[in-house]
Write an enzyme that holds these catalytic residues in place. Structure first.
Site, mmCIF file in Angstrom:
data_model
loop_
_atom_site.group_PDB
_atom_site.id
_atom_site.type_symbol
_atom_site.label_atom_id
_atom_site.label_comp_id
_atom_site.label_asym_id
_atom_site.label_seq_id
_atom_site.Cartn_x
_atom_site.Cartn_y
_atom_site.Cartn_z
ATOM 1 N N LYS A 272 -40.549 -24.961 17.634
ATOM 2 C CA LYS A 272 -41.054 -24.601 16.314
ATOM 3 C C LYS A 272 -42.436 -23.986 16.488
ATOM 4 O O LYS A 272 -43.294 -24.561 17.151
ATOM 5 C CB LYS A 272 -41.123 -25.847 15.417
ATOM 6 N N ARG A 347 -27.366 -31.476 13.670
ATOM 7 C CA ARG A 347 -25.896 -31.397 13.557
ATOM 8 C C ARG A 347 -25.215 -31.799 14.857
ATOM 9 O O ARG A 347 -24.090 -32.285 14.845
ATOM 10 C CB ARG A 347 -25.501 -29.982 13.088
HETATM 11 N N1 BES Z 1 -35.270 -30.820 11.042
HETATM 12 C C1 BES Z 1 -35.036 -29.449 10.797
HETATM 13 C C2 BES Z 1 -34.830 -29.137 9.318
HETATM 14 C C3 BES Z 1 -36.032 -29.294 8.446
HETATM 15 C C4 BES Z 1 -36.872 -28.221 8.213
HETATM 16 C C5 BES Z 1 -36.292 -30.480 7.821
HETATM 17 C C6 BES Z 1 -37.969 -28.356 7.396
HETATM 18 C C7 BES Z 1 -37.385 -30.627 6.995
HETATM 19 C C8 BES Z 1 -38.236 -29.563 6.783
HETATM 20 C C9 BES Z 1 -33.794 -28.991 11.539
HETATM 21 O O1 BES Z 1 -33.532 -29.629 12.735
HETATM 22 C C10 BES Z 1 -34.012 -27.563 11.858
HETATM 23 O O2 BES Z 1 -34.882 -27.272 12.634
HETATM 24 N N2 BES Z 1 -33.221 -26.704 11.265
HETATM 25 C C11 BES Z 1 -33.337 -25.307 11.464
HETATM 26 C C12 BES Z 1 -31.945 -24.772 11.655
HETATM 27 C C13 BES Z 1 -31.905 -23.374 12.129
HETATM 28 C C14 BES Z 1 -32.389 -23.298 13.554
HETATM 29 C C15 BES Z 1 -30.489 -22.879 12.036
HETATM 30 C C16 BES Z 1 -33.988 -24.730 10.209
HETATM 31 O O3 BES Z 1 -33.721 -25.208 9.113
HETATM 32 O O4 BES Z 1 -34.776 -23.794 10.350
HETATM 33 MN MN MN Z 2 -34.548 -28.756 14.379
#
Ligand code: BES
Ligand code: MN
Ligand code: ZN
Length: 492
Positions: A272, A347
């Site tokens: 991230k 997931r």
């Molecule tokens: N934990 C995150 C989702 C999330 C984002 C929760 C912001 C709370 C606040 C999840 O694991 C994630 O990183 N999802 C990605 C998926 C993408 C890579 C397809 C996302 O939502 O950007």
């Molecule tokens: Mn994630």
């Protein structure tokens, strides 16, 4: 703090602060309120006029009562329109009252609110939840507590005599909500897979639940390649937690709650970046936290339902041993996954958790996960997403969430979008295109549940609040523990 149910009329109640709920545009004093006003030498009328109090939902006013009176402060709280009165508006009114009483340093509080849905028991429960949850303050990581001074010691719910059981139930639910909040709020150097397993152990021993913890080797034996792929770069051991609540006698039904448990989500090698909110990713175990919170509540309430609480807990980290973007993992149902994005890790952990859970032979499964940023884009911070192909389950969850005051919106299981997860090398990719990202995430999970009625809740938004809202102080909300408890208790 002691909460009592009493039929003492508000006119006769004595103590530090008396709180009275008034409906919108019905603030002219009549009946016993006119008598109360008279008893308080016109203070009530004056307060309404001076603050232009109209009774709008969320409004409140407070004043001191002249010395020599049987009460010291009077708190007015607006209830909105009478036909819009709901359990949640009472929960919110009670929260506003509790906050006001705390600010006033009142030690004893009398609360006079109307009954919603002709149901004094649900009313007492909602009011009790509002009080306890609004007053919860987390000082664990401060060297000095911020809320020093007089504490509320006793609360009387006026007109609700005999509702002790509802108060006890609300207290149990609130311990679950507070546990979930504290797990989510704690940083990733305090809440780890190991500490989550210890929390599960404490719940099991305090409330008589059975506990099974699968270590890495146990998960290997079960072929949980998706979960273990996520876990492989962490220096901390993964913990697969399975708590079981069994009632005495034959259960009416058997159900399961499965929570995403990432104690930290760095994104993995798809790390991230700046501005991604990486520093907030301690909350990525919000699903597991609510699962444990629900277990704590259910363990006290002891309904006639068998409930399994499952979470595959780990961190998503980077190291020389991390998954590479593009790796192919095999989940415990034999399906292969091309990890085209290591940040879509939730997931992967849920895939193996769902396969494990379905083998328990339950009647229904609900999973909850801080799964996608896309769900926050779709529904904002206050509303969770709900996906299910089972309309019975959908309506059970909607009823449960409405009474809980935790909002969900049903989203489409648009099968066509699964095309976005087609992989040329494996059975599927873990990530599709950006549009509809919360939907493809739900469709991915669906590949790991064969025939059990199943619903998926994306709680990425509401698990955290930036400011005080209703009975939630800013921070971790404990969402959706109350919905889960209502769902478990619902007759089906
Ligand atoms: N934990 C995150 C989702 C999330 C984002 C929760 C912001 C709370 C606040 C999840 O694991 C994630 O990183 N999802 C990605 C998926 C993408 C890579 C397809 C996302 O939502 O950007
Ligand atoms: Mn994630
Ligand atoms: Zn995540």
């Amino acid at each position: 703090m002691e909460i009592r149910a009493t039929d003492t009329p508000r006119l006769d109640w004595t103590g530090d602060a008396l709180a009275v709920g008034l409906f919108e545009d019905a603030v002219d004093l009549s009946g016993d309120l006119a008598q109360l006003d008279e008893k308080l030498a016109g203070t009530l009328k004056e307060l309404i006029e001076e603050t232009e109090f109209k009774g709008g939902a969320g409004s409140s006013a407070v004043t001191r009562v002249g010395s020599g009176s049987s009460i010291r402060k009077i708190i007015l709280v607006g209830l909105g329109k009478p036909d819009a009165l709901s359990l949640d508006s009472l929960r919110r009114a009670a929260a506003a009252i509790a906050r006001s009483a705390k600010q006033q340093k009142s030690k004893t509080l009398g609360i006079s609110l109307p009954v919603a849905n002709d149901n004094p028991s649900d009313t007492a429960q909602a009011i009790t939840e509002g009080i306890i949850l609004a007053l919860h303050q987390d000082n664990r990581f401060k060297s000095e507590p911020e809320d020093k001074g007089a504490k509320l010691e006793q609360v009387d719910l006026l007109g609700l005599g005999g509702q002790e059981a509802a108060i006890t139930k609300a207290q149990a639910i609130s311990t679950g909500v507070i546990l979930a909040r504290e797990l989510v709020a704690a940083p990733a150097n305090a809440v780890t897979p190991i500490s989550m397993a210890q929390t599960a152990e404490a719940i099991a021993s305090e409330h008589g639940l059975a506990l099974e913890i699968l270590e890495r080797e146990d998960c290997e034996k079960l072929g949980m390649g998706a979960f273990l792929g996520v876990a492989q770069a962490s220096d901390l051991p993964p913990k697969f937690i399975h708590l079981t609540y069994k009632p005495d006698g034959t259960p009416k039904r058997k159900i399961a709650i499965v929570g995403k448990g990432l104690t930290f989500d760095s994104g993995g090698l798809n790390i991230k970046g700046a501005g991604s909110g990486i520093e907030t990713m301690k909350m990525d175990m919000g699903g597991a936290a609510a699962t444990l919170g629900a277990a704590k509540a259910i363990g006290q309430i002891k309904p006639d339902v068998e409930v399994h609480f499952v979470s595959a807990v780990t961190e998503n980290m980077i190291s020389g041993n991390a998954m590479h973007p593009g790796d192919v993992l095999t989940a415990s149902n034999g399906k292969t996954i091309e990890v085209n994005n290591t940040d879509a890790e939730g997931r992967l952990t849920l895939a193996d958790a769902l396969v494990f859970t379905e083998k328990l032979g339950v009647d229904a499964i609900v999973d909850l996960a801080t799964l996608t940023g896309a769900c926050i884009i779709a529904l904002g911070n206050d509303i969770g997403g709900l996906w299910t192909a089972d309309e019975t389950l959908a309506s059970q969850l909607k009823t449960a969430s409405e009474a809980a005051g935790e909002k969900f919106w049903q989203m489409p299981m648009e099968e066509k979008y699964f095309e976005g997860l087609k992989s040329s090398i494996a059975d599927m990719k873990n990530t599709g295109p950006r549009p509809g990202g919360s939907i493809t995430a739900a469709l991915f999970l669906k590949q790991f549940v064969k025939e059990t009625p199943w619903a998926h809740l994306d709680i990425a938004g509401p698990v955290w609040a930036d400011k005080d809202e209703g009975c939630n102080p800013a921070g971790a909300t404990g969402y959706p523990v109350r919905t889960l408890v209502n769902w478990v208790m619902s007759d089906a």
